[in-house]
Design a protein around this motif. Structure first.
Motif, PDB file in Angstrom:
ATOM      1  N   ARG A   1      48.666  54.273   7.049  1.00 21.34           N
ATOM      2  CA  ARG A   1      47.131  54.291   6.500  1.00 21.34           C
ATOM      3  C   ARG A   1      46.701  55.631   5.966  1.00 21.34           C
ATOM      4  NH1 ARG A   1      44.773  51.555   9.871  1.00 21.34           N
ATOM      5  NH2 ARG A   1      43.628  53.011  10.739  1.00 21.34           N
ATOM      6  N   ASP A   2      46.579  56.540   7.130  1.00 20.45           N
ATOM      7  CA  ASP A   2      45.919  57.767   6.734  1.00 20.45           C
ATOM      8  C   ASP A   2      46.809  58.737   5.676  1.00 20.45           C
ATOM      9  OD1 ASP A   2      43.948  57.313   8.691  1.00 20.45           O
ATOM     10  OD2 ASP A   2      45.083  58.398  10.049  1.00 20.45           O
ATOM     11  N   PHE A   3      48.339  58.275   5.635  1.00 20.93           N
ATOM     12  CA  PHE A   3      49.002  58.925   4.834  1.00 20.93           C
ATOM     13  C   PHE A   3      48.678  58.547   3.465  1.00 20.93           C
ATOM     14  CE2 PHE A   3      53.048  58.684   2.180  1.00 20.93           C
ATOM     15  CZ  PHE A   3      53.370  59.832   2.088  1.00 20.93           C
ATOM     16  N   CYS A   4      48.518  57.356   3.260  1.00 18.89           N
ATOM     17  CA  CYS A   4      48.253  56.797   1.929  1.00 18.89           C
ATOM     18  C   CYS A   4      46.700  57.210   1.519  1.00 18.89           C
ATOM     19  CB  CYS A   4      48.183  55.350   1.840  1.00 18.89           C
ATOM     20  SG  CYS A   4      49.860  54.516   2.018  1.00 18.89           S
ATOM     21  N   ASN A   5      45.989  57.176   2.395  1.00 22.53           N
ATOM     22  CA  ASN A   5      44.515  57.623   2.111  1.00 22.53           C
ATOM     23  C   ASN A   5      44.438  59.075   1.621  1.00 22.53           C
ATOM     24  OD1 ASN A   5      43.503  55.408   2.512  1.00 22.53           O
ATOM     25  ND2 ASN A   5      42.794  55.826   4.710  1.00 22.53           N
ATOM     26  N   ARG A   6      45.131  60.041   2.256  1.00 25.21           N
ATOM     27  CA  ARG A   6      45.490  61.458   2.016  1.00 25.21           C
ATOM     28  C   ARG A   6      45.826  61.703   0.457  1.00 25.21           C
ATOM     29  NH1 ARG A   6      47.082  62.277   7.248  1.00 25.21           N
ATOM     30  NH2 ARG A   6      49.238  62.302   6.764  1.00 25.21           N
TER      31      ARG A   6
END
Length: 467
Positions: free
Chosen positions: A41-46
């Motif tokens: 999720r953090d990867f996609c948000n970044r």
């Protein structure tokens, strides 16, 4: 292949490529790779933060990721749980002497032991039980100890809040009292100025003394709070650990935590003791000044040859030159002057001079080492602080040049106030209680003594403190 190697390989399979830790809530993407759900999720948000991409790519194989196909990986999650169980099993303590599992607890020694230790001579006759049988009981004791510490922590916090409130309240009361005093003193005559400083100094000392006690108590409570917190964390860590670690030195832990006590709260009175009725002071100026009164007598070794001193050395008059006087370098020779015996090197002092209805006199204080011969000049720069009455010019303060004084009433008794630390010399008409003059602030560095210059037909008398 050892079990440790197998465990490491399994952990490698279950390690997230992004955070390099064993996965938490693993999810699988369309290419088959798995990651922690939060890492993905953090990867996609970044990626969205840089620009809004049409597709996302797997960090490992760079294949496009279809977010609609992301699914929880139940099998991998079960593998992660299995790794935790293996690590907990490997973490079990072994007997140092026999390398056997510590499955027993000796109540007499408060130690974990193995079955071989139980049969050893040092544990014969001791009460031993299985770890699983005593684990719950000691866990409950630790939890009770933790609850007691939590209660003490809460009581400590409440006492700290009370002390903080008291400090604030005390400061507020001191500030109110200070403003009240300053406001009242500003409305009164110059003669009350030094008295105001005296009361404010006492108030400040009172404030500092109680504040010091309050802050000392606050610091003690802060220290006790840290001690309680440390014990509580120790208990919490013990309570959350495995059975063997929980029971390792459990009695020592309980003994240390139960020994922690909280002192009974000290009761502080927040009533200001320093008070001042300025109106009452104003109505009784003489009593105010005489609280600092000192008795003064005349020093015959300093008296000019034309001066005659009474036997009690409290009265001086001017006459003809005396013969056969003892030679003294301390004697005034140029002018008919004499000093008081008393020397002042600190503090606040008040003395009176009865000038009566004399037509000329000089009274005040001077440095002990002033010039006494022909070069003598009565100026503050040369160590003299005095006022004068003379028939030609009336009343004057012997500043440089002299300052004329307009007095409404003739003073029959002159009061002289010396405040050594403040560097001031003040004069009062004690017939009316009114202020005459205060010299500009000076910096005294030597002994000061009462000073008198005596003229014809104008004797001076020094009343005692009781008169």
């Amino acid at each position: 292949m050892t079990s440790t190697t197998i465990t490491q390989k399994i952990k490698g399979i279950a390690t997230c490529f992004m955070c390099r830790a064993v996965m938490k809530h693993p999810v699988s993407i369309s290419c088959g790779h798995s990651y922690c759900s939060c890492c993905l999720r953090d990867f996609c948000n970044r990626r969205v933060g840089y620009s809004r991409p049409s597709t996302y790519n797997c960090p490992l194989c760079l294949e496009p990721i279809n977010l609609n196909t992301v699914r929880d990986n139940k099998q991998l999650e079960r593998l992660v749980e299995l790794i935790k169980e293996i690590e907990e099993t490997e973490d079990e303590l072994l007997c140092e002497a026999h390398e056997e599992q510590l499955q027993l607890f000796c109540e007499d020694d408060g130690q974990l032991i193995c079955w071989r230790c139980e049969r050893a001579l040092q544990h014969q006759g001791h009460t031993t039980q299985l770890v699983e049988d005593v684990y719950q009981g000691y866990k409950e004791k630790l939890e009770q100890a933790a609850r007691n510490l939590n209660q003490l922590q809460e009581e400590c916090r409440n006492q700290k809040e009370l002390i903080t409130t008291q400090i604030t309240e005390w400061k507020d009361k001191i500030e109110i009292q200070r403003q009240k005093m300053e406001s009242e003193f500003k409305n009164f005559h110059t003669l009350l100025h030094e008295e105001e400083k005296s009361y404010l100094w006492r108030l400040k000392k009172e404030e500092e003394q109680l504040l010091m006690r309050l802050k000392e108590r606050e610091a003690n409570l802060e220290q006790k709070s840290e001690e309680l917190k440390s014990c509580r964390l120790e208990l919490e860590a013990k309570r959350q650990s495995s059975a063997q670690k929980l029971l390792q030195d459990v009695k020592g832990t309980l003994s240390r935590t139960c020994a922690v006590k909280l002192e009974a709260p000290e009761v502080f009175s927040l009533e200001v003791q320093t008070a001042c009725d300025v109106a009452e002071l104003y109505l009784d100026v003489k009593a105010m000044l005489r609280r600092h009164q000192v008795g003064v007598t005349l020093d015959p070794d300093t008296a000019h040859p034309h001066l005659y001193l009474s036997k009690d050395r409290r009265q001086v008059s001017r006459g003809y030159s005396q013969q056969n006087l003892e030679v003294s370098s301390r004697r005034f020779t140029a002018f008919p002057c004499v000093l008081g015996c008393e020397g002042f090197t600190s503090g606040r002092h008040y003395f009176e001079v009865d000038v009566g209805e004399g037509t000329a006199w000089d009274v005040g204080v001077c440095m002990e080492n002033v010039e006494r011969g022909l070069g003598m000049k009565q100026e503050p720069e040369l160590g003299f602080w005095a006022i004068r009455l003379c028939p030609e010019n009336g009343y004057a303060a012997l500043t440089s040049p002299p300052t004329a004084l307009e007095l409404q009433e003739q003073p029959l008794v002159v009061g002289i106030v010396l405040d050594y630390e403040a560097g001031t010399v003040s004069f009062y008409n004690m017939t009316t209680g009114s202020h005459i003059f205060t010299f500009p602030k000076a910096s005294f560095s030597d002994t000061l003594r009462p000073f008198f210059q005596v003229y014809q037909y104008s004797p001076l008398f020094l009343p005692s403190c009781n008169e």
